[in-house]
Design a protein around this motif. Structure first.
Motif, PDB file in Angstrom:
ATOM      1  N   PRO A 175       0.192  -5.419   4.081  1.00  0.00           N
ATOM      2  CA  PRO A 175      -0.330  -4.887   5.340  1.00  0.00           C
ATOM      3  C   PRO A 175      -1.466  -5.775   5.844  1.00  0.00           C
ATOM      4  O   PRO A 175      -2.187  -6.358   5.041  1.00  0.00           O
ATOM      5  CB  PRO A 175      -0.871  -3.516   4.944  1.00  0.00           C
ATOM      6  CG  PRO A 175      -1.273  -3.688   3.517  1.00  0.00           C
ATOM      7  CD  PRO A 175      -0.329  -4.683   2.919  1.00  0.00           C
ATOM      8  N   PRO A 176      -1.610  -5.906   7.176  1.00  0.00           N
ATOM      9  CA  PRO A 176      -2.708  -6.716   7.694  1.00  0.00           C
ATOM     10  C   PRO A 176      -4.069  -6.052   7.510  1.00  0.00           C
ATOM     11  O   PRO A 176      -5.087  -6.720   7.506  1.00  0.00           O
ATOM     12  CB  PRO A 176      -2.379  -6.858   9.183  1.00  0.00           C
ATOM     13  CG  PRO A 176      -1.477  -5.712   9.495  1.00  0.00           C
ATOM     14  CD  PRO A 176      -0.743  -5.386   8.239  1.00  0.00           C
ATOM     15  N   GLN A 190      -0.528  10.676   0.355  1.00  0.00           N
ATOM     16  CA  GLN A 190      -0.419  10.722   1.817  1.00  0.00           C
ATOM     17  C   GLN A 190      -0.871   9.403   2.424  1.00  0.00           C
ATOM     18  O   GLN A 190      -0.243   8.882   3.348  1.00  0.00           O
ATOM     19  CB  GLN A 190      -1.297  11.850   2.378  1.00  0.00           C
ATOM     20  CG  GLN A 190      -0.777  13.235   2.063  1.00  0.00           C
ATOM     21  CD  GLN A 190      -1.797  14.312   2.395  1.00  0.00           C
ATOM     22  OE1 GLN A 190      -2.999  14.051   2.432  1.00  0.00           O
ATOM     23  NE2 GLN A 190      -1.322  15.518   2.626  1.00  0.00           N
ATOM     24  N   GLY A 191      -1.969   8.883   1.870  1.00  0.00           N
ATOM     25  CA  GLY A 191      -2.532   7.645   2.394  1.00  0.00           C
ATOM     26  C   GLY A 191      -1.598   6.455   2.250  1.00  0.00           C
ATOM     27  O   GLY A 191      -1.690   5.495   3.006  1.00  0.00           O
ATOM     28  N   GLN A 192      -0.673   6.507   1.262  1.00  0.00           N
ATOM     29  CA  GLN A 192       0.299   5.427   1.114  1.00  0.00           C
ATOM     30  C   GLN A 192       1.440   5.580   2.120  1.00  0.00           C
ATOM     31  O   GLN A 192       2.297   4.711   2.214  1.00  0.00           O
ATOM     32  CB  GLN A 192       0.904   5.395  -0.295  1.00  0.00           C
ATOM     33  CG  GLN A 192      -0.082   5.383  -1.445  1.00  0.00           C
ATOM     34  CD  GLN A 192      -1.055   4.232  -1.388  1.00  0.00           C
ATOM     35  OE1 GLN A 192      -0.700   3.110  -1.055  1.00  0.00           O
ATOM     36  NE2 GLN A 192      -2.313   4.502  -1.685  1.00  0.00           N
ATOM     37  N   GLY A 193       1.464   6.709   2.814  1.00  0.00           N
ATOM     38  CA  GLY A 193       2.500   6.897   3.832  1.00  0.00           C
ATOM     39  C   GLY A 193       3.657   7.784   3.406  1.00  0.00           C
ATOM     40  O   GLY A 193       4.748   7.685   3.954  1.00  0.00           O
ATOM     41  N   MET A 194       3.441   8.664   2.411  1.00  0.00           N
ATOM     42  CA  MET A 194       4.492   9.614   2.053  1.00  0.00           C
ATOM     43  C   MET A 194       4.528  10.731   3.103  1.00  0.00           C
ATOM     44  O   MET A 194       3.489  11.189   3.560  1.00  0.00           O
ATOM     45  CB  MET A 194       4.200  10.246   0.686  1.00  0.00           C
ATOM     46  CG  MET A 194       4.541   9.367  -0.491  1.00  0.00           C
ATOM     47  SD  MET A 194       4.524  10.360  -1.999  1.00  0.00           S
ATOM     48  CE  MET A 194       4.708   9.094  -3.242  1.00  0.00           C
ATOM     49  N   ARG A 222       8.953   0.938  -1.487  1.00  0.00           N
ATOM     50  CA  ARG A 222      10.054   1.881  -1.659  1.00  0.00           C
ATOM     51  C   ARG A 222      10.156   2.805  -0.451  1.00  0.00           C
ATOM     52  O   ARG A 222      11.237   3.068   0.068  1.00  0.00           O
ATOM     53  CB  ARG A 222       9.853   2.705  -2.932  1.00  0.00           C
ATOM     54  CG  ARG A 222      11.021   3.632  -3.241  1.00  0.00           C
ATOM     55  CD  ARG A 222      10.964   4.142  -4.683  1.00  0.00           C
ATOM     56  NE  ARG A 222       9.748   4.867  -4.968  1.00  0.00           N
ATOM     57  CZ  ARG A 222       9.556   6.147  -4.680  1.00  0.00           C
ATOM     58  NH1 ARG A 222      10.506   6.836  -4.109  1.00  0.00           N
ATOM     59  NH2 ARG A 222       8.423   6.731  -4.964  1.00  0.00           N
ATOM     60  N   LEU A 223       8.990   3.290   0.013  1.00  0.00           N
ATOM     61  CA  LEU A 223       8.992   4.151   1.197  1.00  0.00           C
ATOM     62  C   LEU A 223       9.525   3.392   2.411  1.00  0.00           C
ATOM     63  O   LEU A 223      10.112   3.973   3.312  1.00  0.00           O
ATOM     64  CB  LEU A 223       7.578   4.674   1.493  1.00  0.00           C
ATOM     65  CG  LEU A 223       6.949   5.571   0.418  1.00  0.00           C
ATOM     66  CD1 LEU A 223       5.516   5.929   0.798  1.00  0.00           C
ATOM     67  CD2 LEU A 223       7.763   6.836   0.207  1.00  0.00           C
ATOM     68  N   LEU A 224       9.324   2.072   2.401  1.00  0.00           N
ATOM     69  CA  LEU A 224       9.807   1.248   3.514  1.00  0.00           C
ATOM     70  C   LEU A 224      11.261   0.826   3.319  1.00  0.00           C
ATOM     71  O   LEU A 224      11.817   0.102   4.136  1.00  0.00           O
ATOM     72  CB  LEU A 224       8.927   0.005   3.671  1.00  0.00           C
ATOM     73  CG  LEU A 224       7.505   0.264   4.187  1.00  0.00           C
ATOM     74  CD1 LEU A 224       6.645  -0.977   4.027  1.00  0.00           C
ATOM     75  CD2 LEU A 224       7.516   0.721   5.639  1.00  0.00           C
ATOM     76  N   GLU A 273       4.339   5.884   9.558  1.00  0.00           N
ATOM     77  CA  GLU A 273       4.494   4.463   9.880  1.00  0.00           C
ATOM     78  C   GLU A 273       3.137   3.766   9.826  1.00  0.00           C
ATOM     79  O   GLU A 273       2.985   2.689   9.260  1.00  0.00           O
ATOM     80  CB  GLU A 273       5.083   4.307  11.293  1.00  0.00           C
ATOM     81  CG  GLU A 273       6.456   4.911  11.464  1.00  0.00           C
ATOM     82  CD  GLU A 273       7.489   4.240  10.582  1.00  0.00           C
ATOM     83  OE1 GLU A 273       7.539   2.997  10.595  1.00  0.00           O
ATOM     84  OE2 GLU A 273       8.204   4.961   9.863  1.00  0.00           O
ATOM     85  N   LEU A 274       2.160   4.424  10.456  1.00  0.00           N
ATOM     86  CA  LEU A 274       0.804   3.879  10.499  1.00  0.00           C
ATOM     87  C   LEU A 274       0.284   3.638   9.082  1.00  0.00           C
ATOM     88  O   LEU A 274      -0.203   2.553   8.745  1.00  0.00           O
ATOM     89  CB  LEU A 274      -0.112   4.860  11.232  1.00  0.00           C
ATOM     90  CG  LEU A 274      -1.596   4.495  11.301  1.00  0.00           C
ATOM     91  CD1 LEU A 274      -1.814   3.409  12.342  1.00  0.00           C
ATOM     92  CD2 LEU A 274      -2.452   5.713  11.632  1.00  0.00           C
ATOM     93  N   ARG A 275       0.443   4.661   8.222  1.00  0.00           N
ATOM     94  CA  ARG A 275      -0.118   4.570   6.874  1.00  0.00           C
ATOM     95  C   ARG A 275       0.597   3.517   6.034  1.00  0.00           C
ATOM     96  O   ARG A 275      -0.019   2.861   5.196  1.00  0.00           O
ATOM     97  CB  ARG A 275      -0.033   5.934   6.190  1.00  0.00           C
ATOM     98  CG  ARG A 275      -1.011   6.924   6.775  1.00  0.00           C
ATOM     99  CD  ARG A 275      -0.787   8.288   6.195  1.00  0.00           C
ATOM    100  NE  ARG A 275      -1.639   9.280   6.836  1.00  0.00           N
ATOM    101  CZ  ARG A 275      -1.444  10.589   6.731  1.00  0.00           C
ATOM    102  NH1 ARG A 275      -0.440  11.042   6.003  1.00  0.00           N
ATOM    103  NH2 ARG A 275      -2.248  11.433   7.331  1.00  0.00           N
ATOM    104  N   ARG A 276       1.903   3.379   6.238  1.00  0.00           N
ATOM    105  CA  ARG A 276       2.640   2.377   5.455  1.00  0.00           C
ATOM    106  C   ARG A 276       2.244   0.972   5.845  1.00  0.00           C
ATOM    107  O   ARG A 276       2.478   0.028   5.087  1.00  0.00           O
ATOM    108  CB  ARG A 276       4.151   2.590   5.627  1.00  0.00           C
ATOM    109  CG  ARG A 276       4.630   3.817   4.880  1.00  0.00           C
ATOM    110  CD  ARG A 276       6.040   4.214   5.235  1.00  0.00           C
ATOM    111  NE  ARG A 276       6.294   5.587   4.779  1.00  0.00           N
ATOM    112  CZ  ARG A 276       7.388   6.273   5.026  1.00  0.00           C
ATOM    113  NH1 ARG A 276       8.361   5.717   5.717  1.00  0.00           N
ATOM    114  NH2 ARG A 276       7.531   7.499   4.589  1.00  0.00           N
TER     115      ARG A 276
END
Lengths: 260, 318
Positions: B154-155, A153-157, B101-103, B72-75
């Motif tokens: 990421p910053p 989740q923390g990676q943005g899944m 990959r998620l991006l 979006e925030l987490r990525r």
């Protein structure tokens, strides 16, 4: 692994040939049964052919197992989602309670409602086959390390990505083991379907019991046992192909956690 | 910049954060430290919204995190956790390539990026790219965890006791690697730890928490030199003066007068060492002064016990 399977392959091919001949060649079957039951006069059940009964049996098992796997899996995923989690204790309780039911009882309960024949048997097998799949889906998903899910989740899944890319791949082996158990149980249980006219390998077994003909009972029982073993072997091959121990799914990543 | 503005968080009836306010400046490492249950990990998870505050605001560059779509925030925020949290069914390069990959980055880009990052963290890409996490040592897994967090560039980096599950020797190596990496990358980092030595080593700023309250927000030198209350004094310990010396470099306090250095002993201290190290070396020799050398073993000058004492008492560098 390679060395072992290369020894096993010729044995498996040999067994398949013998088993196939037993089913499809009446002459071969008669020869085997005569050797085993020399005192029995009527060795071959003539009313229905063995391949036909096997076909009925397999369609009973296949249909009920596919439905049971889909239902058990979906329900298992549902009760482990945030929106379904409140049903988890209920479903867990019900499923362990239901597993104490003998399949014959489910069949007895099903046929007054659904009548005789194929449908009530599929329904009973379906109801009984859900449980191992459901249990293993829940256990498989619940056993995924919570810190891994949080990391995902923390990676943005998204929740769907966490399910498809983290929880299910890590639970897959346990889930497939549940399907395997379900199918194997159903192969045995499906013989009971003959009592309410669903056909299948139970037909010849029951005919044998009624007429006190051990050769008939043996014919049905050995065939059911054979396809159960074959199915089990196929599943074990499947697991080897999909869950190669090399990829670490089995060993997992052990973690020492400290709370903070 | 990340701001915590009177943030309150409950776990049931327990007040985990009791109106916490502090700021995390850009390009710096801000360490959240405190005993177990002080709210440091909770604070961290409020930034990438693994937790939501019950009151108050967490803002990133002035914008409340609530206003971002959560994925979006987490990525856009690198996240490193204790024992790495690598996905065991994916190879090292797939783990590193996860956020790209998620991006929507393509495979070739992700491969190349994974290889670059493995290089950056000091693991041979050829040997490691196709390994699975179960084949890595704890320290290697942790490095890959850092690489994964950096993959989408990421910053902001959130690090939750990132080296806590690694043995002490490897931990120090990882800390030093992290410090030199951060010097290059200049990320805005929130780093949670309960290890004061680690905090002093990596921090630009330290936020000391106790029972959901900020006790002190200061540079490490200041926290060690002037702890604000009894709890802070206890927390930094009786050897705080010694720890504080670890923040100062010999090069800032040495005398460049090479004539003063006696040749009666061969003891010396490297110019890039800390005052703590210099003090330790002086205590081992009969003299009050030790020569300072560079990497080529040339004598650059000396540093005296007196200079170290002045630094330790809080005198600023001259």
């Amino acid at each position: 692994m390679k060395a072992r399977s290369s020894h096993i392959v010729p044995i498996v091919i040999g067994l398949c040939l013998v088993f196939g001949s037993f089913i499809f060649s009446v002459g071969f079957r008669e020869m085997v049964l005569r050797a085993l039951f020399p005192a029995t006069r009527e060795l071959i059940y003539l009313r229905t052919g063995l391949p036909h009964m096997l076909g009925e049996h397999l369609s009973l098992v296949l249909l009920s197992s596919v439905l049971a796997s889909i239902a058990g899996f979906s329900l298992g995923v549902f009760v482990t989602r945030p929106y379904g989690r409140e049903f988890l204790p209920l479903v867990r309780g019900l499923s362990s309670f239901a597993q104490t039911f003998p399949p014959v009882a489910i069949l007895a309960l099903a046929f007054p409602v659904l009548g005789f024949g194929f449908r009530p048997t599929v329904a009973a097998l379906f109801a009984f086959g859900i449980l191992p799949v459901l249990n293993n889906t829940i256990e498989g998903i619940e056993s995924v390390d919570a810190s891994l899910i949080e990391a995902a989740q923390g990676q943005g899944m998204t929740p769907g990505q966490v399910l498809l890319q983290t929880e299910l791949p890590l639970a897959a082996q346990v889930i497939v083991a549940g399907i395997r158990t379900s199918v194997i149980i159903n192969i045995g249980t499906a013989t009971i379907g003959a009592t309410i006219g669903a056909g299948g390998l139970g037909t010849v077994i029951i005919a044998g019991l009624v007429r006190n003909n051990t050769a008939f009972v043996f014919t049905g029982a050995i065939t059911a046992a054979g396809i159960a073993l074959a199915t089990d072997w196929l599943f074990s091959r499947l697991e080897l192909v999909f869950f190669n121990p090399q990829d670490g799914v089995r060993s997992g990543h052990d973690s020492t956690r400290h709370s903070s | 910049m990340i701001e915590f503005d009177r943030v309150v968080k409950y776990y049931g009836t327990h007040r985990a954060l009791d109106g916490v306010s502090f700021t995390v400046p850009d390009g710096c490492v801000t360490v959240l430290i405190g005993p177990s249950g002080c709210g440091k990990s909770t604070s961290l998870k409020l930034v990438n919204r693994l937790l939501e505050p019950d009151d108050g605001y967490v803002r990133v560059n002035g914008r409340p995190v609530k206003s971002f779509a959560v994925e979006e925030l987490r990525r856009g925020i690198g996240y490193v956790i204790q024992s790495a949290g690598l996905l065991p069914h994916m190879t090292v390069q797939d783990n590193i390539g996860l956020v790209p990959r998620l991006l929507g980055r393509d495979k070739a880009w992700r491969r190349a990026r994974a290889r670059d990052l493995l290089d950056l963290i000091g693991l041979d890409p050829h040997a490691y790219a196709r390994k699975y996490p179960s084949q890595l040592s704890g320290g290697e897994a942790q490095r890959v965890g850092v690489a994964r967090a950096l993959a989408a560039d990421p910053p902001i980096l959130l690090m939750d006791e990132p080296f806590g599950a690694v043995d002490p020797l490897n931990r120090e190596t990882l800390q030093n690697e992290f410090i030199s990496l951060q010097r290059k990358l200049k990320k805005t980092v929130i780093f949670v730890t309960h290890d004061l030595d680690e905090a002093v080593r990596v921090a630009d700023r330290i936020v000391l928490l106790q029972d959901g309250l900020v006790i002190q927000e200061a540079a490490p030198e200041e926290l060690l030199g002037r702890p604000s209350n009894a709890f802070a004094r206890d927390f930094v310990g009786t050897d705080r003066a010694l720890k504080r010396l670890g923040r100062f470099s010999v090069s800032d306090y040495m005398s460049h007068d090479t004539r003063r250095v006696g040749t009666k002993d061969h003891a010396s201290v490297p110019v890039d060492a800390t005052l703590r190290e210099a003090l330790s070396r002086i205590l081992a020799i009969p003299s009050d002064e030790i020569s300072v050398i560079d990497a080529q073993n040339r004598t650059l000058g000396s540093i005296s016990l007196e200079a170290i004492r002045r630094a330790g008492c809080g005198g600023e560098s001259s």
